[in-house]
Motif scaffolding. Structure first.
Motif, PDB file in Angstrom:
ATOM      1  N   GLN A 433       0.808  -1.224   0.000  1.00 32.83           N
ATOM      2  CA  GLN A 433       0.000   0.000   0.000  1.00 32.83           C
ATOM      3  C   GLN A 433       0.845   1.281   0.000  1.00 32.83           C
ATOM      4  N   THR A 434       2.147   1.157   0.217  1.00 32.91           N
ATOM      5  CA  THR A 434       3.013   2.338   0.165  1.00 32.91           C
ATOM      6  C   THR A 434       3.474   2.629  -1.267  1.00 32.91           C
ATOM      7  N   LYS A 435       3.212   1.711  -2.182  1.00 33.96           N
ATOM      8  CA  LYS A 435       3.608   1.895  -3.576  1.00 33.96           C
ATOM      9  C   LYS A 435       2.640   2.828  -4.286  1.00 33.96           C
ATOM     10  N   GLN A 436       3.085   3.374  -5.413  1.00 36.10           N
ATOM     11  CA  GLN A 436       2.195   4.162  -6.248  1.00 36.10           C
ATOM     12  C   GLN A 436       1.296   3.194  -7.019  1.00 36.10           C
ATOM     13  N   PHE A 437       0.022   3.183  -6.702  1.00 34.58           N
ATOM     14  CA  PHE A 437      -0.858   2.278  -7.437  1.00 34.58           C
ATOM     15  C   PHE A 437      -2.256   2.865  -7.584  1.00 34.58           C
ATOM     16  N   LEU A 438      -2.907   2.442  -8.654  1.00 38.46           N
ATOM     17  CA  LEU A 438      -4.274   2.829  -8.936  1.00 38.46           C
ATOM     18  C   LEU A 438      -5.070   1.568  -9.266  1.00 38.46           C
ATOM     19  N   VAL A 439      -6.342   1.601  -8.944  1.00 42.08           N
ATOM     20  CA  VAL A 439      -7.248   0.545  -9.386  1.00 42.08           C
ATOM     21  C   VAL A 439      -8.171   1.148 -10.429  1.00 42.08           C
ATOM     22  N   ILE A 440      -8.061   0.687 -11.661  1.00 38.69           N
ATOM     23  CA  ILE A 440      -8.914   1.160 -12.763  1.00 38.69           C
ATOM     24  C   ILE A 440      -9.521  -0.075 -13.424  1.00 38.69           C
ATOM     25  N   PRO A 441     -10.725  -0.469 -13.037  1.00 37.96           N
ATOM     26  CA  PRO A 441     -11.306  -1.728 -13.530  1.00 37.96           C
ATOM     27  C   PRO A 441     -11.417  -1.827 -15.050  1.00 37.96           C
ATOM     28  N   ASP A 442     -11.788  -0.725 -15.709  1.00 33.25           N
ATOM     29  CA  ASP A 442     -11.915  -0.764 -17.164  1.00 33.25           C
ATOM     30  C   ASP A 442     -10.522  -0.853 -17.795  1.00 33.25           C
ATOM     31  N   ARG A 443     -10.270  -1.923 -18.541  1.00 29.54           N
ATOM     32  CA  ARG A 443      -8.909  -2.191 -19.031  1.00 29.54           C
ATOM     33  C   ARG A 443      -8.429  -1.136 -20.031  1.00 29.54           C
ATOM     34  N   LYS A 444      -9.287  -0.676 -20.900  1.00 34.22           N
ATOM     35  CA  LYS A 444      -8.891   0.352 -21.868  1.00 34.22           C
ATOM     36  C   LYS A 444      -8.484   1.639 -21.145  1.00 34.22           C
ATOM     37  N   THR A 445      -9.272   2.043 -20.158  1.00 39.12           N
ATOM     38  CA  THR A 445      -8.944   3.251 -19.381  1.00 39.12           C
ATOM     39  C   THR A 445      -7.628   3.060 -18.626  1.00 39.12           C
ATOM     40  N   ALA A 446      -7.404   1.860 -18.120  1.00 40.57           N
ATOM     41  CA  ALA A 446      -6.158   1.559 -17.399  1.00 40.57           C
ATOM     42  C   ALA A 446      -4.952   1.695 -18.321  1.00 40.57           C
ATOM     43  N   ILE A 447      -5.078   1.180 -19.542  1.00 40.36           N
ATOM     44  CA  ILE A 447      -3.978   1.277 -20.512  1.00 40.36           C
ATOM     45  C   ILE A 447      -3.739   2.731 -20.896  1.00 40.36           C
ATOM     46  N   GLU A 448      -4.822   3.474 -21.125  1.00 43.56           N
ATOM     47  CA  GLU A 448      -4.693   4.904 -21.452  1.00 43.56           C
ATOM     48  C   GLU A 448      -3.970   5.649 -20.330  1.00 43.56           C
TER      49      GLU A 448
END
Length: 500
Positions: A433-448
């Protein structure tokens, strides 16, 4: 083709429990194990599978014109009609015996190479096929990515390893094309489900055995035991190749077959030395079993691909290909879709985007380590975990990514019949949890997002789906989605925005 009762007795010798044939002869046009594919005068094989039972579809097959039913469970035959049937003790053996005999297929007519392992199968077997065809030999490739005879794509695969009937069809087509070398990926599912029944291998290569498919196998030991049981399918003079850095020689002694090893370990028969690489190629030296030193240059990068190259080199040598031809063919093999595949247009933005199929903890570790060796910039990863699969590996995947990546974007892979949010939560348990991370369920949006975050010198890894063309959701829903195509379009959008 017309067959009599005695013909079936000979073809299925010792395997028949009971039968009823109404008439002297039965017309046989084909053999099917999928009732929806049955046509008039086909034999329908009622196989009890992992998820569905073919016995439940006997009436449907008869309605489509099946001339004969072959099954194991006589109690499931329809009681309200007179039908032709044969009840056998072993349906898989019956299927293989019938289809091979009726198509005049002899395994002794072929040299068969089987590559198994958790990772590296597709690249290894595809490279062998490439070496053979570049050397002027006819060759058949049966892999996760494509099925080819020489350079002609025959069909798109449904499974890593096809079923008995499909393999027989491919052997028949290969024989008609004078292709006598068969290169086939062999999965643990195929071994356990006996899709390779009646096959005998001249060469079996083991790339590695690490955690995978524990949704199907009881535990890792069962998975490993299944993989090792492939040795039972070797021909009398068959040979085994193993990566000694990843596998224990002792596991293979029981086969009493010739064992050839490769790796960085100095005790290997083929020793890898002095490798260097950049994003575009790898160079290394290999000391062969004959104490020759071979210099190899390849567009494939990563330590894992060096293993794949050496594996393919050994197989090609055993098949009689000269060293110089192998070296030349290796240098021209650009890899297969979705295996550390560079998206070329990313370079114009100053970073590199790579698509990779890695979907196990070990494969993720390997691809992240390779990325780290190729950049002084950040590693940005887009990843997720598949549904209807080993749930226990999800937390471990999160841990691996946390150790190796600088920016983590967790998204959906192929959730299939599972709740996508639950899969994400399983993976999140392993993410620092100290890492830089995001949860973006939509795969296309995550890649963008990953591509828009990238700075000069970074590497963006998009992992998990590789060459796959569809994202899979509940109730069989399929959505057109290829990571390489999506990433390419996103990069073009970014470039257009910069030109404004």
């Amino acid at each position: 083709m017309k067959l009599k009762a005695n013909d079936f007795k000979l073809l299925l010798e010792g395997n028949i429990k009971s039968f009823s044939l109404n008439g002297e002869e039965i017309i046989v046009e084909g053999i099917k194990d999928n009732s929806s594919e049955v046509k008039n005068n086909d034999i329908f094989i009622a196989v009890k599978g992992h998820k569905a039972d073919g016995h439940d579809y006997i009436n449907y097959a008869l309605g489509n014109g099946a001339s004969l039913i072959i099954a194991e469970n006589e109690d499931k035959l329809p009681k309200d009609k007179l039908i032709n049937y044969i009840i056998v003790k072993d349906i898989k053996k019956a299927t293989a015996d019938l289809v091979y005999s009726l198509n005049n297929i002899s395994i002794d007519d072929f040299s068969i190479v089987g590559v198994t392992g958790t990772n590296g199968k597709s690249t290894s077997v595809s490279l062998v096929h490439h070496i053979l065809t570049e050397s002027g030999l006819n060759s058949t490739l049966i892999s996760t990515v494509e099925i080819k005879i020489n350079n002609q794509i025959i069909k798109q695969p449904r499974n890593t390893t096809p079923g008995i009937l499909e393999i027989a069809e491919l052997l028949k087509l290969s024989s008609e094309s004078n292709s006598k070398i068969i290169n086939i990926e062999v999965s643990s599912h195929a071994i356990d489900q006996r899709r390779i029944e009646n096959l005998k291998f001249d060469i079996i290569s083991y790339t590695n055995i690490t955690r995978d498919h524990l949704d199907y196998h009881k535990n890792f030991e069962d998975y490993k035991k299944t993989k090792l049981s492939l040795m039972n399918f070797l021909k009398e003079n068959g040979k085994i190749i193993i990566n000694i850095d990843k596998l224990n020689k002792k596991d293979f002694y029981s086969s009493n077959k010739a064992l050839i090893t490769y790796g960085f370990d100095e005790s290997a028969d083929y020793v890898i030395k002095n490798f260097e690489q950049n994003i575009h190629q790898v160079k290394f030296t290999m000391k062969t079993i004959d104490n020759e030193f071979v210099e190899i240059v390849s567009p494939l990068v990563g330590k894992f691909n060096i293993y794949n190259i050496v594996n393919a080199f050994i197989i090609a040598k055993l098949l009689g290909i000269e060293t110089e031809l192998i070296i030349k063919a290796v240098s021209s093999f650009k890899g297969i879709p979705g295996r550390f595949q560079l998206v070329p247009s990313s370079k114009s933005l100053g970073f590199n985007c790579v698509i990779d199929f890695s979907h196990t903890p070990d494969a993720l570790e390997q691809v992240l380590s390779t990325a780290a060796s190729l950049t002084d910039g950040r590693i940005i990863i887009v990843f997720g975990a598949g549904g209807n699969a080993d749930q226990g590996k999800r937390k471990i995947m999160g841990e691996v990514v946390s150790q190796k990546a600088d920016v983590i974007i967790l998204t959906n892979d192929d959730p299939k019949d599972e709740d996508p949010q639950k899969i994400i939560e399983d993976v999140l348990e392993g993410i620092d949890q100290t890492k830089q991370f995001l949860v973006i369920p939509d795969r296309k949006t995550a890649i963008e997002a990953a591509l828009s975050f990238a700075n000069k010198g970074d590497i963006v890894l998009i992992t998990g789906r590789g060459h796959e063309q569809f994202q899979l959701f509940a109730n069989g829903k399929k959505v057109k989605f290829n990571d390489y195509e999506v990433a390419t379009k996103c990069i073009e959008t970014i470039k257009r925005g910069l030109r404004r």
